[in-house]
Design a protein around this motif. Structure first.
Motif, PDB file in Angstrom:
ATOM      1  N   VAL A 186       0.838  -1.200   0.000  1.00 19.49           N
ATOM      2  CA  VAL A 186       0.000   0.000   0.000  1.00 19.49           C
ATOM      3  C   VAL A 186       0.874   1.252   0.000  1.00 19.49           C
ATOM      4  CG1 VAL A 186      -1.783   1.255   1.228  1.00 19.49           C
ATOM      5  CG2 VAL A 186      -1.835  -1.227   1.190  1.00 19.49           C
ATOM      6  N   ILE A 187       1.933   1.240   0.797  1.00 18.47           N
ATOM      7  CA  ILE A 187       2.815   2.409   0.863  1.00 18.47           C
ATOM      8  C   ILE A 187       3.454   2.656  -0.501  1.00 18.47           C
ATOM      9  CG2 ILE A 187       4.954   3.293   1.878  1.00 18.47           C
ATOM     10  CD1 ILE A 187       4.177   1.753   4.434  1.00 18.47           C
ATOM     11  N   GLN A 189       2.229   1.881  -3.453  1.00 22.65           N
ATOM     12  CA  GLN A 189       1.207   2.468  -4.325  1.00 22.65           C
ATOM     13  C   GLN A 189       1.031   3.943  -4.013  1.00 22.65           C
ATOM     14  OE1 GLN A 189      -2.244   0.236  -3.386  1.00 22.65           O
ATOM     15  NE2 GLN A 189      -1.728  -1.516  -4.659  1.00 22.65           N
ATOM     16  N   ALA A 190       0.940   4.250  -2.720  1.00 19.85           N
ATOM     17  CA  ALA A 190       0.697   5.633  -2.311  1.00 19.85           C
ATOM     18  C   ALA A 190       1.832   6.526  -2.774  1.00 19.85           C
ATOM     19  CB  ALA A 190       0.533   5.706  -0.799  1.00 19.85           C
ATOM     20  N   HIS A 191       3.058   6.063  -2.598  1.00 17.69           N
ATOM     21  CA  HIS A 191       4.188   6.891  -2.989  1.00 17.69           C
ATOM     22  C   HIS A 191       4.266   7.041  -4.510  1.00 17.69           C
ATOM     23  CE1 HIS A 191       6.636   6.819   0.969  1.00 17.69           C
ATOM     24  NE2 HIS A 191       5.351   6.981   1.163  1.00 17.69           N
ATOM     25  N   ARG A 192       3.839   6.009  -5.203  1.00 14.58           N
ATOM     26  CA  ARG A 192       3.872   6.103  -6.662  1.00 14.58           C
ATOM     27  C   ARG A 192       2.878   7.171  -7.144  1.00 14.58           C
ATOM     28  NH1 ARG A 192       1.520   4.294 -10.896  1.00 14.58           N
ATOM     29  NH2 ARG A 192      -0.029   3.148  -9.713  1.00 14.58           N
ATOM     30  N   VAL A 193       1.633   7.133  -6.637  1.00 17.15           N
ATOM     31  CA  VAL A 193       0.674   8.134  -7.119  1.00 17.15           C
ATOM     32  C   VAL A 193       1.032   9.533  -6.635  1.00 17.15           C
ATOM     33  CG1 VAL A 193      -1.370   6.786  -7.582  1.00 17.15           C
ATOM     34  CG2 VAL A 193      -0.928   7.524  -5.277  1.00 17.15           C
ATOM     35  N   ARG A 194       1.821   9.629  -5.573  1.00 14.72           N
ATOM     36  CA  ARG A 194       2.215  10.963  -5.146  1.00 14.72           C
ATOM     37  C   ARG A 194       3.433  11.459  -5.907  1.00 14.72           C
ATOM     38  NH1 ARG A 194       1.989  13.242  -0.091  1.00 14.72           N
ATOM     39  NH2 ARG A 194       2.256  15.013  -1.433  1.00 14.72           N
ATOM     40  N   GLY A 195       3.949  10.642  -6.819  1.00 14.65           N
ATOM     41  CA  GLY A 195       5.039  11.110  -7.663  1.00 14.65           C
ATOM     42  C   GLY A 195       6.407  10.882  -7.054  1.00 14.65           C
ATOM     43  N   MET A 196       6.563   9.833  -6.276  1.00 14.45           N
ATOM     44  CA  MET A 196       7.887   9.513  -5.752  1.00 14.45           C
ATOM     45  C   MET A 196       8.611   8.549  -6.680  1.00 14.45           C
ATOM     46  SD  MET A 196       9.018  10.955  -3.076  1.00 14.45           S
ATOM     47  CE  MET A 196      10.081   9.925  -2.055  1.00 14.45           C
ATOM     48  N   HIS A 198       9.666   8.969  -9.608  1.00  8.74           N
ATOM     49  CA  HIS A 198      10.562   9.524 -10.625  1.00  8.74           C
ATOM     50  C   HIS A 198      12.019   9.213 -10.302  1.00  8.74           C
ATOM     51  CE1 HIS A 198      11.659  12.781  -7.876  1.00  8.74           C
ATOM     52  NE2 HIS A 198      10.384  12.781  -7.528  1.00  8.74           N
TER      53      HIS A 198
ATOM     54  N   VAL B 396      -4.457   4.460  -9.054  1.00  4.80           N
ATOM     55  CA  VAL B 396      -3.506   3.965  -8.056  1.00  4.80           C
ATOM     56  C   VAL B 396      -2.981   2.607  -8.496  1.00  4.80           C
ATOM     57  CG1 VAL B 396      -3.249   3.204  -5.678  1.00  4.80           C
ATOM     58  CG2 VAL B 396      -4.595   5.231  -6.195  1.00  4.80           C
ATOM     59  N   VAL B 416       2.121  10.605 -13.667  1.00  4.80           N
ATOM     60  CA  VAL B 416       1.763  10.987 -12.304  1.00  4.80           C
ATOM     61  C   VAL B 416       1.322  12.446 -12.218  1.00  4.80           C
ATOM     62  CG1 VAL B 416       2.740  11.381 -10.029  1.00  4.80           C
ATOM     63  CG2 VAL B 416       3.212   9.268 -11.230  1.00  4.80           C
ATOM     64  N   PHE B 427      -5.701   7.817   0.804  1.00  7.05           N
ATOM     65  CA  PHE B 427      -5.633   6.444   1.290  1.00  7.05           C
ATOM     66  C   PHE B 427      -6.303   6.313   2.650  1.00  7.05           C
ATOM     67  CE2 PHE B 427      -2.592   6.296  -2.010  1.00  7.05           C
ATOM     68  CZ  PHE B 427      -2.506   4.977  -2.398  1.00  7.05           C
ATOM     69  N   HIS B 432       0.405   6.483   5.111  1.00  4.13           N
ATOM     70  CA  HIS B 432       1.001   5.797   3.972  1.00  4.13           C
ATOM     71  C   HIS B 432       1.424   6.759   2.878  1.00  4.13           C
ATOM     72  CE1 HIS B 432      -1.169   1.848   5.126  1.00  4.13           C
ATOM     73  NE2 HIS B 432      -0.012   1.980   5.734  1.00  4.13           N
ATOM     74  N   GLN B 433       0.733   7.883   2.763  1.00  7.71           N
ATOM     75  CA  GLN B 433       1.010   8.726   1.614  1.00  7.71           C
ATOM     76  C   GLN B 433       1.898   9.923   1.946  1.00  7.71           C
ATOM     77  OE1 GLN B 433      -3.450   9.464   1.339  1.00  7.71           O
ATOM     78  NE2 GLN B 433      -2.607  11.331   0.481  1.00  7.71           N
ATOM     79  N   ILE B 435       5.242  11.820   2.375  1.00  7.55           N
ATOM     80  CA  ILE B 435       6.574  11.539   1.856  1.00  7.55           C
ATOM     81  C   ILE B 435       7.570  12.637   2.184  1.00  7.55           C
ATOM     82  CG2 ILE B 435       5.891  10.012  -0.012  1.00  7.55           C
ATOM     83  CD1 ILE B 435       5.603  12.249  -1.838  1.00  7.55           C
ATOM     84  N   HIS B 445       4.675  19.519  -2.239  1.00  6.35           N
ATOM     85  CA  HIS B 445       5.209  18.461  -3.090  1.00  6.35           C
ATOM     86  C   HIS B 445       4.461  18.333  -4.422  1.00  6.35           C
ATOM     87  CE1 HIS B 445       7.059  14.612  -4.097  1.00  6.35           C
ATOM     88  NE2 HIS B 445       5.858  14.215  -4.456  1.00  6.35           N
ATOM     89  N   LEU B 449       5.920  19.163  -8.320  1.00 11.32           N
ATOM     90  CA  LEU B 449       5.873  18.252  -9.467  1.00 11.32           C
ATOM     91  C   LEU B 449       5.294  18.966 -10.685  1.00 11.32           C
ATOM     92  CD1 LEU B 449       4.566  14.775  -8.297  1.00 11.32           C
ATOM     93  CD2 LEU B 449       6.857  15.411  -8.997  1.00 11.32           C
TER      94      LEU B 449
END
Lengths: 278, 628
Positions: A186-187, A189-196, A198, B396, B416, B427, B432-433, B435, B445, B449
C-alpha cells in the motif's frame, strides 16, 4: 471459498496444526528436536567432507527418509525430484568450470578452448560440492518438511527450557510478516501516485526505499505496542511457566531415531573410509 | 445484586501521558459493580481510552503515563500489583482485532489467557469451549483466526476476555474497525452477555445506535477529561442532550432526530434514545390526532439537499476554524454543475471494468457514470471490490486501457503529474502517503511536481497556495511539524489537502472514516461536503451508512465485484438494495420505515426529517399546534 482456495490457504498457513499421517509417515510423530539432533552430526561432517561417496550416501539416506517417513505434497515432491536434480546439475557444471585445471590434469581431458582445459576430474570436484550442498539441504528438510513452527517453539520451551516469553513472542511476531508485506504494498502504491517514482538508477531507488521505511516503521511500532498491550492484558508473563496444552514429549522413539541416525552416519563414514582407504 | 461489592473503584484519577501538559482524564471517580453496564462518553481526546487502560493497570504499568488518585480492582490498588495479576479480574477488548491475535488457531487463541494463568488443562479447555460457544465460534475452533471476518475476530477477542474468567470486561471502541455486519455480530454477542448479567461491562463506544439498548449508566467526560455527568443512561442523555451535543459527544441518531424535531416545533414528550423509541414517538405523534399528511414522494432524491452538506452540531467543536459558515445554516447553494448535470459530460465514466488480482477476479464488468459535482458513496460488504474500483478510477492501480475515463483522461496512460491534476486519492491510512519532512513541504510536493511543466508555478506562487491550503484546513500553526507527529484528525486533513492542492476536480477517498471516532469522521465529512458544494466531485468508499444518508448525493452498491444498484441516495435508501447486498439501512431509516405513517418512509437523512415534519403544511393542523 472453494476447496482449492482452502487447500492453498492450508499450505501457506504457518499455523496449521501438525497433522498425523499415520504410522508409516513416522517423521511427523517425532519430536522436532530429535529430527534436528539426528541429522546434525551428518550435516557438520558434510561441511568438511571430500569426494562423492559420503555426500551421496547422506543424500540418499535423507531422501529415503523423506519418501518413506514424510507426507510430501506436490510442491515438496517437485522440489525434491525435479528442482533439486536440476540445481545439482547446474552447480556441478558451474563448480567444475571454476576448478583449477592443474589440480585435475591427470584425468581425461574432455575439451579445450584456447588455454582453458576441462578435465573429467573437474566434473568430479563439481559433483562433490553439489552433492555436499544437496546433502545438507535434504538433511535439514527431514525436520523442515515435517515440523510446524508452533511445535518447534513448544519443544524448545518444554525440552530446552527456552523461556516461554521468548518463544511465544517470536510466534506472535511471526504474524506480523504478512501484515507488513501488505502494508508495504500500500505504501508503494501511495508513494507512486504521489510522484515519488521519478528517477532511475540505484540512488533514486535507494531514496525511494528509504521513503518506505518511516511509514512502515511507524505502523510497525504502533502495531507491536498494541499487540504487547493485548498480550499483557491476557496474563502473558504472569508466572514463570504456563500451562502447556500441547505436550511435545521426547519419547523413547525419539531417542531411538537419534541413536539410529547417528549409528547410520557412523556406518556410512566408516565404510566410506574403508573403501576410500582400500 | 442490590448490595454488591464494587469490582472497580476509581477515585479522583488523573492520568498524564508522558510529554503531555494536561491530565486526561482529570479527576474521574467511578465505581463498577457486578453485572452493570457502564458507557464512557466524551469528545475525541478526552481520555476515554486512557481511562479504559487504567482499569486493568496497563496505565501506569505498560503505558508511559503517570496516575494520580487511585484505581482499585477488587479492593487492591492497581499500582501495587501487576497487569498479569489484574487480568484475572479485568479483561480487555481493544479496537483493532488484528492487534489482539497471537496464536495460530481460534482455540489456541482462547486458551492463551487461561494457560498463562497456569490453570489445569481440563479447566483451560472447559473455559475455552464455554467462551467460544458464547460468541458462536466453537464450530470454527480449528481455523486460523486470519480466516475469520473482522466481526468474527472481534467476537474471538471477546471470547478471549470471557475465558480469563474476570468479573469485568472493558471494551475500548470495539466496533470502530468493523463493517456494519461485524458491528451487528459484536452487539449480538454483547446483548447476550448483558442478559446473563454475569459480567460487568465498561464500554467506550462511539456508535451509540447499537450500544444504547444495553447501557445502564453513562459517565461523560468533557474536552479536558473532567467528568461532567454520571448517572442512568436514559436520564443523562435525555436531560442533557443539547449540552452533550455542543460538547462534541456523538448522540444516538434517534436522539439527534428527536432534537431536530423539537427544534422544528414538534413537542416530543421524551427524547428517543433508540430507533425503536423513535418509531414509537413518531407513531404516538400520528395517533395524537394529526390529519393524514399528504403522501410525500421520495423527498431526499428530489430536494436539492444532496448537494447541500448537512452535519449537525457535533462537528462544531472540531471543525477547522477556516470553515466559518457551517453549511447547515447556509441555504443550499445551487450549483451550476448540479443544474446542468444531466447535460454535461460525466466526471468519471467506467466501461466494462474487469480487474483480477493473482488470478482471482475481483471486479467483473463494472459500468458506471459519475456526474460532475456528484457526491458518490460506494458501499458494500468487505470483499465486494470497493477499494479495487476506487483504485482503478484514481489510477492507483492502473486499470486496463480504455475502461476508465476521468474528465477525458485515461488513468492507465496518464503520468503521475497529469493524474495528480485530475484526480486526488486519499488512502485509508494517511500515514502511507506522507513523503516529506514537514507539513508545508508535504503540501508543496504536488505543486513542485507540476512546476516542472508549468513555468507560472514559481516558488512564491507555490508558497501562496500552500499557505491558503494550510489556513483552509486549520494547519497553519503546524506548518513545520513532521506529518507523522500530527494528531489523527490533523493527519487526515493534511492527506485531503495534499490530494487537492494540485487542483484535482475529482477527489477519491478510501474508507476515510474507518477506525476514526465520530467527531473526526464528522469533521472530515464537513470538509468534503464543503468541497462538494464548491463543485468538487467526491467519491467515497464507506461502511458508514448514516454518513451516506446525510452527505452523499448518489450511492453505488457493490456486491461480489458487480454493481448491484446505483442511483440517488434517496432512491437507494428507499429501496431494499442495501438489504439485498447484505447491508443494513442506517438506524434512522430503519426507525422511520417502521412507523405506521407512510409520510416518514421516504425520509433518509436528518434534513429530510425536518422537511417531512413541515410537510403537512399550514393546511394540516399539526398535533400540539406548536409549530412556527
Amino acid at each position: 471459498m472453494s476447496a482449492a482456495d482452502a487447500r492453498a490457504e492450508r499450505r501457506t498457513d504457518p499455523y496449521a496444526d501438525a497433522r498425523d499421517w499415520g504410522r508409516v509417515r513416522f517423521l511427523h510423530r517425532l519430536n522436532p528436536l530429535a529430527k534436528i539432533a539426528g541429522p546434525l552430526p551428518a550435516m557438520i561432517v558434510l561441511i568438511f567432507s571430500h569426494g562423492i561417496p559420503v555426500p551421496s550416501s547422506f543424500l540418499l539416506l535423507a531422501v529415503a527418509l523423506l519418501v518413506v517417513g514424510a507426507h510430501l505434497g506436490g510442491r515438496a515432491l517437485l522440489g525434491l525430484f525435479v528442482l533439486l536434480p536440476v540445481a545439482m546439475a547446474v552447480l556441478t557444471v558451474s563448480f567444475a568450470l571454476w576448478t583449477d585445471a592443474s589440480r585435475v590434469s591427470d584425468t581425461e581431458l574432455l575439451f579445450q578452448v584456447g588455454d582453458y582445459r576441462f578435465h573429467a576430474g573437474a566434473l568430479a570436484v563439481g559433483a562433490a560440492t553439489a552433492l555436499r550442498l544437496a546433502g545438507i539441504l535434504t538433511l535439514s528438510l527431514v525436520a523442515g518438511l515435517t515440523t510446524t513452527g508452533p511445535d518447534l517453539v513448544r519443544a524448545l520451551v518444554q525440552q530446552l527450557r527456552v523461556p516461554y516469553r521468548l518463544g511465544y513472542t517470536a510466534l506472535a511476531a511471526y504474524r506480523f510478516v504478512p501484515r507488513f508485506g501488505h502494508e508495504l504494498d500500500v505504501i508503494r502504491q501511495a508513494h507512486r501516485v504521489r510522484g515519488m517514482a521519478h528517477g532511475r538508477g540505484p540512488i533514486a531507488a535507494a531514496r525511494r526505499h528509504l521513503g518506505y521505511v518511516v511509514p512502515l516503521l511507524a505502523g510497525g511500532i504502533r502495531h507491536a505496542e498494541r499487540v504487547s498491550l493485548a498480550m499483557d492484558s491476557r496474563a502473558f508473563g504472569a508466572h514463570a511457566t504456563r500451562t502447556e496444552r500441547h505436550l511435545v514429549p521426547f519419547r523413547a522413539r525419539d531417542w531411538v531415531f537419534v541413536g539410529a541416525f547417528w549409528a547410520a552416519s557412523a556406518v556410512i563414514l566408516v565404510v566410506a573410509a574403508a573403501l576410500g582407504g582400500a | 445484586m442490590t448490595e454488591p461489592t464494587p469490582l472497580i473503584e476509581v477515585e479522583d484519577a488523573r492520568i498524564r501521558h508522558l510529554g503531555s501538559p494536561a491530565a486526561t482524564p482529570d479527576g474521574v471517580t467511578l465505581t463498577v459493580s457486578p453485572g452493570e453496564v457502564v458507557l464512557v462518553l466524551g469528545p475525541s481526546g478526552c481520555g476515554k481510552s486512557t481511562l479504559a487502560l487504567a482499569l486493568n493497570g496497563l496505565v501506569p504499568h505498560a503505558v508511559a503515563a503517570t496516575l494520580e488518585g487511585e484505581v482499585r480492582v477488587a479492593g487492591v490498588p492497581t499500582t501495587e500489583t501487576t497487569v498479569a495479576a489484574l487480568s484475572a479480574h479485568v479483561a480487555m477488548v481493544f479496537q483493532d482485532p488484528d492487534a489482539q491475535i497471537v496464536t495460530g488457531t481460534v482455540l489456541d487463541e482462547v486458551c492463551f489467557g487461561p494457560e498463562n494463568l497456569q490453570l489445569p488443562v481440563d479447566e483451560v479447555l472447559a473455559r475455552a469451549e464455554r467462551a467460544l460457544r458464547q460468541v458462536g465460534l466453537w464450530e470454527r475452533r480449528a481455523e486460523n483466526p486470519d480466516r475469520l471476518s473482522g466481526g468474527g475476530r472481534q467476537r474471538l477477542a471477546i471470547a478471549c476476555a470471557l475465558a480469563l474468567g474476570s468479573g469485568v470486561i472493558v471494551l475500548d471502541e470495539p466496533t470502530a474497525n468493523l463493517d456494519p455486519r461485524g458491528i451487528d455480530e459484536v452487539y449480538a454477542v454483547l446483548s447476550a452477555l448483558v442478559r446473563e448479567r454475569d459480567h460487568a461491562i465498561v464500554l467506550v463506544e462511539h456508535d451509540l445506535d447499537a450500544a444504547m439498548g444495553l447501557v445502564d449508566r453513562v459517565l461523560v467526560l468533557d474536552r479536558h477529561g473532567r467528568p461532567i455527568a454520571e448517572g442512568p443512561a436514559g436520564t443523562v442523555l435525555r436531560s442533557r442532550a443539547q449540552e452533550l451535543l455542543e460538547l462534541g459527544v456523538w448522540l444516538p441518531t434517534a436522539t439527534l432526530a428527536g432534537l431536530r424535531m423539537r427544534a422544528a416545533g414538534i413537542p416530543l414528550p421524551e427524547l428517543p434514545l433508540t430507533p425503536a423509541e423513535l418509531t414509537a414517538a413518531l407513531d404516538a405523534l400520528d395517533t395524537a390526532g394529526a390529519a393524514p399528511p399528504s403522501s410525500p414522494t421520495s423527498r431526499s432524491s428530489t430536494s436539492p439537499s444532496p448537494t447541500s452538506p448537512s452535519r449537525p452540531a457535533p462537528t462544531s467543536g472540531t471543525t477547522p476554524p477556516s470553515r466559518s459558515p457551517t453549511p447547515s445554516d447556509a441555504p443550499p447553494p445551487t450549483l451550476p454543475e448540479a443544474s446542468a448535470r444531466d447535460g454535461a459530460a460525466p466526471a468519471v465514466r467506467v466501461r466494462g471494468l474487469r480487474v483480477a488480482k493473482s488470478r482471482t477476479s475481483i471486479l467483473h464488468g463494472i459500468d458506471l457514470e459519475v456526474g460532475r459535482g456528484d457526491f458518490l458513496a460506494v458501499v458494500g460488504t468487505n470483499g465486494a471490490g470497493k477499494t479495487t474500483l476506487l483504485q482503478a478510477i484514481a489510477g492507483v492501480v492502473p486499470p486496463p486501457k480504455g475502461t476508465v475515463d476521468v474528465l477525458g483522461l485515461d488513468p492507465s496512460r496518464a503520468d503521475v503529474r497529469t493524474l495528480a491534476r485530475t484526480v486526488g486519492f486519499v488512502f485509508q491510512n494517511p500515514e502511507h502517503q506522507f513523503i516529506r519532512a514537514t507539513v508545508a513541504e508535504e503540501l508543496a510536493h504536488g505543486l513542485e511536481l507540476q512546476s516542472a511543466a508549468d513555468s507560472s508555478l514559481n516558488a512564491p506562487a507555490i508558497a501562496d497556495r500552500v499557505n491558503r491550503m494550510l489556513d483552509r484546513f486549520g494547519l497553519a500553526g503546524l506548518r513545520d511539524a513532521h506529518p507523522f507527529l500530527l494528531s489523527g484528525g490533523q493527519k487526515r486533513r493534511l492527506s485531503v489537502g495534499t490530494a487537492l492542492i494540485a487542483g484535482a476536480p475529482v477527489l477519491v477517498l478510501d474508507e476515510p472514516t474507518f477506525g476514526q471516532d465520530r467527531a473526526r469522521a464528522a469533521e472530515l465529512l464537513g470538509i468534503l461536503s464543503a468541497l462538494n458544494a464548491e463543485g468538487t466531485t467526491v467519491i467515497v468508499a464507506t461502511h458508514d451508512l448514516q454518513l451516506v444518508a446525510d452527505h452523499a448525493s448518489h450511492v453505488l452498491v457493490l456486491t461480489g465485484g458487480a454493481v448491484a444498484a446505483h442511483g440517488t441516495t434517496g432512491a437507494i435508501l428507499g429501496s431494499d438494495a442495501l438489504e439485498s447486498a447484505g447491508l443494513r439501512a442506517p438506524a434512522l431509516v430503519r426507525a422511520l420505515r417502521a412507523t405506521a405513517d407512510p409520510r416518514w418512509h421516504g425520509v433518509t437523512g436528518l434534513d429530510g426529517l425536518e422537511a417531512a415534519v413541515r410537510m403537512p403544511g399550514p393546511a394540516h393542523p399539526e398535533p400540539g399546534g406548536a409549530r412556527g
